[in-house]
Design a protein around this motif. Structure first.
Motif, mmCIF file in Angstrom:
data_model
loop_
_atom_site.group_PDB
_atom_site.id
_atom_site.type_symbol
_atom_site.label_atom_id
_atom_site.label_comp_id
_atom_site.label_asym_id
_atom_site.label_seq_id
_atom_site.Cartn_x
_atom_site.Cartn_y
_atom_site.Cartn_z
ATOM 1 N N LYS A 187 49.020 34.973 30.451
ATOM 2 C CA LYS A 187 48.417 33.653 30.336
ATOM 3 C C LYS A 187 47.589 33.331 31.567
ATOM 4 C CE LYS A 187 52.123 31.877 27.366
ATOM 5 N NZ LYS A 187 53.285 30.951 27.279
ATOM 6 N N ALA A 188 48.109 33.689 32.743
ATOM 7 C CA ALA A 188 47.384 33.403 33.981
ATOM 8 C C ALA A 188 46.111 34.234 34.091
ATOM 9 C CB ALA A 188 48.293 33.664 35.184
ATOM 10 N N LEU A 189 46.188 35.503 33.682
ATOM 11 C CA LEU A 189 45.039 36.399 33.813
ATOM 12 C C LEU A 189 43.998 36.202 32.713
ATOM 13 C CD1 LEU A 189 46.910 39.671 34.771
ATOM 14 C CD2 LEU A 189 45.207 38.536 36.174
ATOM 15 N N LEU A 190 44.465 35.999 31.484
ATOM 16 C CA LEU A 190 43.570 35.988 30.340
ATOM 17 C C LEU A 190 43.337 34.612 29.737
ATOM 18 C CD1 LEU A 190 45.015 39.104 28.434
ATOM 19 C CD2 LEU A 190 43.155 39.066 30.094
ATOM 20 N N GLU B 292 47.623 47.869 31.731
ATOM 21 C CA GLU B 292 46.463 47.715 32.615
ATOM 22 C C GLU B 292 45.178 48.015 31.857
ATOM 23 O OE1 GLU B 292 46.320 46.397 35.449
ATOM 24 O OE2 GLU B 292 48.405 46.362 36.095
ATOM 25 N N ASP B 293 45.198 49.011 30.987
ATOM 26 C CA ASP B 293 44.036 49.271 30.129
ATOM 27 C C ASP B 293 43.716 48.044 29.273
ATOM 28 O OD1 ASP B 293 42.899 51.709 30.681
ATOM 29 O OD2 ASP B 293 44.130 52.841 29.271
ATOM 30 N N PHE B 294 44.752 47.427 28.761
ATOM 31 C CA PHE B 294 44.563 46.226 27.941
ATOM 32 C C PHE B 294 43.860 45.126 28.737
ATOM 33 C CE2 PHE B 294 46.412 42.041 26.890
ATOM 34 C CZ PHE B 294 45.838 41.856 25.641
ATOM 35 N N ILE B 295 44.282 44.941 29.982
ATOM 36 C CA ILE B 295 43.643 43.930 30.817
ATOM 37 C C ILE B 295 42.170 44.274 31.040
ATOM 38 C CG2 ILE B 295 43.626 42.863 33.105
ATOM 39 C CD1 ILE B 295 45.912 41.924 31.333
ATOM 40 N N HIS B 296 41.890 45.556 31.316
ATOM 41 C CA HIS B 296 40.508 45.974 31.554
ATOM 42 C C HIS B 296 39.641 45.809 30.299
ATOM 43 C CE1 HIS B 296 40.768 47.411 35.648
ATOM 44 N NE2 HIS B 296 41.874 48.068 35.353
ATOM 45 N N LEU B 297 40.233 45.956 29.127
ATOM 46 C CA LEU B 297 39.460 45.781 27.896
ATOM 47 C C LEU B 297 38.837 44.397 27.831
ATOM 48 C CD1 LEU B 297 41.710 47.371 25.111
ATOM 49 C CD2 LEU B 297 39.705 48.360 26.191
ATOM 50 N N TYR B 298 39.590 43.406 28.298
ATOM 51 C CA TYR B 298 39.114 42.037 28.213
ATOM 52 C C TYR B 298 38.379 41.588 29.478
ATOM 53 C CZ TYR B 298 41.250 41.384 23.719
ATOM 54 O OH TYR B 298 41.547 41.488 22.375
ATOM 55 N N ASN B 299 38.297 42.486 30.474
ATOM 56 C CA ASN B 299 37.516 42.232 31.689
ATOM 57 C C ASN B 299 37.737 40.827 32.220
ATOM 58 O OD1 ASN B 299 35.729 42.859 33.726
ATOM 59 N ND2 ASN B 299 33.933 42.175 32.585
ATOM 60 N N PRO B 300 38.980 40.480 32.524
ATOM 61 C CA PRO B 300 39.261 39.099 32.888
ATOM 62 C C PRO B 300 38.812 38.765 34.306
ATOM 63 C CG PRO B 300 41.216 40.399 33.195
ATOM 64 C CD PRO B 300 40.159 41.315 32.611
#
Length: 410
Positions: free
Chosen positions: A30-33, A311-319
């Motif tokens: 929630k904080a990141l995305l 971590e790949d998931f986070i990079h997918l959304y380029n937050p």
């Protein structure tokens, strides 16, 4: 608040790790995305062998059920083997889903095709978890490739083989006994062929070659040799002259093409891979500007691999991290107690006057103190007779004296 919906293909060790990581770290997402992250469905081979902790998550043996979900944003592949993984991910991409895979065999065979298909359908594909578990080697290589030209890459890419070689040397075990121990601890499968014959490391090397050089060598030209012929006698002989056996994948681009080998080698103390022990993986990268970089970490297991997937998931959304999140992290870091060693004259007065979290006597001339850096520095800098050093890692307390002072060996 928006919700990102994920379908998980496979619910073995990696699949369970991804499921638990996503479930237990919602506040970070929630904080990141700025969004919740929800596992919407899990695909398994035998539905009667699995039980999900959340009743609202679809558990199915039919991939078509997943494609029919009304909301689906990301498909995570935690299946073993080229098929049906490749077919499933193709369908997911055509549906417009981002995909993340931990399937090294499939991606070594079909990574190029999946990337091209993902570009065509304007979605992203993450594959960090295919190579070295929790080590962010793909992200590191992609960063280096901006300016640096990578000339050579050497890596310990299979934790099982490294564990076996380590135990053979440290405990004077035969190959068979070390393999049996690896199987008992869950590091090696009942059929360990892929690990001990270098097949697992081969697939990972092919993926790395594609990332680093944009192509793979001819598979039939790759020199691949396992560790089954390494004996305890050989290990003991070479250990006596400071050399250790490591199972190393080497990639190098020459004038005649990409040269690749996966084989046992002898490593000296000056090489970055010498200290890589147990189930750890490591990559040594040589580049023309930065020189040598070595990264090391857990190469397999439930949560290291899940970490790479997430971590790949986070990079997918380029937050872009929110300002509130960044400030909270800074405050958390600033408030964390730090361990310090203090030495010099005036230690007794220092201990009596400084209200730190804890002060322990490690030696008549050495104190261990724990406190916030800013407050601690203000106390110490006023006394030029004292020296202080920050401590990295744990201090092992080995015993106490008669007056109950704690000592360590200096």
């Amino acid at each position: 608040m928006n919700t990102i919906h994920i379908a998980l293909l496979g619910y073995g060790t990696v699949g369970k790790g991804v499921y638990q990581t996503i479930k237990n770290h919602q506040s970070r997402f929630k904080a990141l995305l700025g969004s919740e992250v929800k596992i919407a469905a899990v695909l398994v081979r035998n539905i009667e062998r699995h039980h999900l902790p959340d009743q609202d998550v679809l558990l199915t043996t039919n991939f078509e059920d997943i494609l029919q979900l009304p909301k689906l944003d990301v498909v995570v592949d935690a299946i073993v083997g080229s098929e049906p993984s490749f077919t499933y991910l193709q369908a997911a991409i055509k549906k417009g889903c981002h995909v993340i895979t931990a399937n090294k065999e499939m991606f070594a065979h079909h990574g190029g095709q999946l990337k091209a298909l993902a570009d065509q359908h304007q979605v992203s594909i993450g594959f960090e978890a295919t190579v070295a578990g929790g080590i962010p080697v793909i992200q590191t290589l992609n960063t280096l490739l901006n300016i640096n030209k990578i000339t050579k890459l050497e890596g310990i890419l299979n934790g099982t083989s490294n564990f076996i070689l380590t135990k053979m040397r440290q405990e004077d075990l035969s190959f068979a006994d070390a393999l049996k121990l690896a199987q008992e601890l869950g590091y090696a499968e009942l059929d360990p062929t892929n690990d001990v014959e270098g097949i697992d490391a081969f697939y990972k090397a092919m993926i790395l070659s594609q990332v680093v050089f944009g192509e793979q060598p001819q598979w039939n030209d790759v020199q691949r040799k396992g560790i089954t012929e390494i004996t305890a006698e050989k290990i003991k002989l070479f250990s006596g002259i400071g050399l250790r056996f490591k199972h190393v994948a080497c990639l190098e681009k020459t004038e005649t093409g990409i040269k690749c080998s996966i084989k046992p080698v002898l490593v000296s103390q000056t090489h970055p891979l010498y200290q890589v022990e147990g189930v750890q993986n490591a990559i040594s990268i040589d580049a023309d500007i930065v020189g040598n970089i070595a990264i090391q970490g857990p190469g397999a297991g439930m949560f290291p691999t899940a970490s790479a997937v997430v971590e790949d998931f986070i990079h997918l959304y380029n937050p872009i991290q929110s300002t509130q999140y960044q400030e909270a992290q800074k405050k958390k870091a600033a408030a964390a107690p730090i361990n310090w060693i203090i030495t010099g004259e005036g230690l007794g007065q220092f201990k009596a006057n400084v209200p730190l979290n804890s002060v322990k006597v490690l030696h008549p001339r050495v104190l261990l103190a724990s406190g916030v850096e800013e407050d601690f520095a203000n106390y110490v800098k006023e006394d030029p007779k004292l020296e202080y050093f920050q401590v990295f890692g744990e201090v092992n307390l080995l015993g106490k004296s008669k007056d109950n002072k704690i000592f360590i060996k200096i």
